[in-house]
Design a protein around this motif. Structure first.
Motif, PDB file in Angstrom:
ATOM      1  N   SER A  25     133.925  20.258  91.559  1.00  0.00           N
ATOM      2  CA  SER A  25     134.316  18.906  91.968  1.00  0.00           C
ATOM      3  C   SER A  25     134.795  18.051  90.798  1.00  0.00           C
ATOM      4  N   ALA A  26     134.570  18.497  89.566  1.00  0.00           N
ATOM      5  CA  ALA A  26     134.905  17.699  88.391  1.00  0.00           C
ATOM      6  C   ALA A  26     136.088  18.243  87.589  1.00  0.00           C
ATOM      7  N   LYS A  29     139.061  15.790  87.247  1.00  0.00           N
ATOM      8  CA  LYS A  29     138.645  14.622  86.458  1.00  0.00           C
ATOM      9  C   LYS A  29     138.620  15.004  84.976  1.00  0.00           C
ATOM     10  N   ALA A  30     138.159  16.218  84.674  1.00  0.00           N
ATOM     11  CA  ALA A  30     138.133  16.685  83.285  1.00  0.00           C
ATOM     12  C   ALA A  30     139.557  16.779  82.727  1.00  0.00           C
ATOM     13  N   ILE A  78     130.932  13.853  83.480  1.00  0.00           N
ATOM     14  CA  ILE A  78     131.138  14.463  84.797  1.00  0.00           C
ATOM     15  C   ILE A  78     130.787  15.949  84.826  1.00  0.00           C
ATOM     16  N   ALA A  79     130.672  16.555  83.643  1.00  0.00           N
ATOM     17  CA  ALA A  79     130.406  17.996  83.560  1.00  0.00           C
ATOM     18  C   ALA A  79     129.417  18.294  82.441  1.00  0.00           C
ATOM     19  N   PRO A 149     128.706  11.773  88.382  1.00  0.00           N
ATOM     20  CA  PRO A 149     129.727  12.367  89.254  1.00  0.00           C
ATOM     21  C   PRO A 149     130.556  11.334  90.030  1.00  0.00           C
TER      22      PRO A 149
END
Length: 154
Positions: A25-26, A29-30, A78-79, A149
């Motif tokens: 899910s990230a 975004k990464a 986020i990760a 998240p």
């Protein structure tokens, strides 16, 4: 040579960076946090790959680019389980987990519409208040908290 096609082969990197163990899910975004949308370097993105640890995971491979630690540590928001591999001459020369900094500046938007950072031209600033089991950050200016998240990446 076997015709067994149980695995998808992705070209090995001669030089570059591989970021592994990103929650599915990230992944994108990464990509945004790392600024890879307009990079001239070859980028391979894998998403929803099987992972014993995460269930599914993502991976980002960037050819001919080695990121500094400050840039890589930004994705820890986020990760937090991400692992960074630096590749030289097709060999892993460095392998390390990302490390979440204590303060995050200019990466995440405050979701409080009344926050000064949403109404004045200034950088956002968040303090990390929880690292486990899930990252949680607090706006330095209005004290609004955000789970990692759910962070809105600038």
């Amino acid at each position: 040579m076997s015709n067994d096609k149980k695995e998808l082969a992705v070209a090995a990197l001669r030089h570059g960076t591989v970021i592994d163990h990103i929650p599915s899910s990230a992944v994108f975004k990464a990509v945004k946090i790392l600024g890879l949308e307009n990079t001239p370097h070859a980028v391979t993105i894998g998403c929803n790959l099987a992972s014993a640890k995460l269930g599914t995971k993502g991976i980002i491979k960037v050819a001919d680019l080695v990121f500094d630690n400050a840039t890589l540590n930004r994705i820890a928001i986020i990760a937090p389980s991400a692992v960074v591999n630096t590749i030289r001459d097709y060999e892993v020369v460095d392998k390390r987990p990302v490390a979440l900094p204590d303060t995050i500046v200019g990466i995440v938007r405050c979701t409080n519409p009344k926050c000064i950072t949403n109404n004045e031209p200034m950088a956002t600033k968040f303090d990390v208040i929880q690292r486990e089991p899930q990252v949680e950050i607090r706006c330095h200016y209005c004290n609004h908290t955000v789970p990692g998240p759910e962070a809105k990446i600038l």
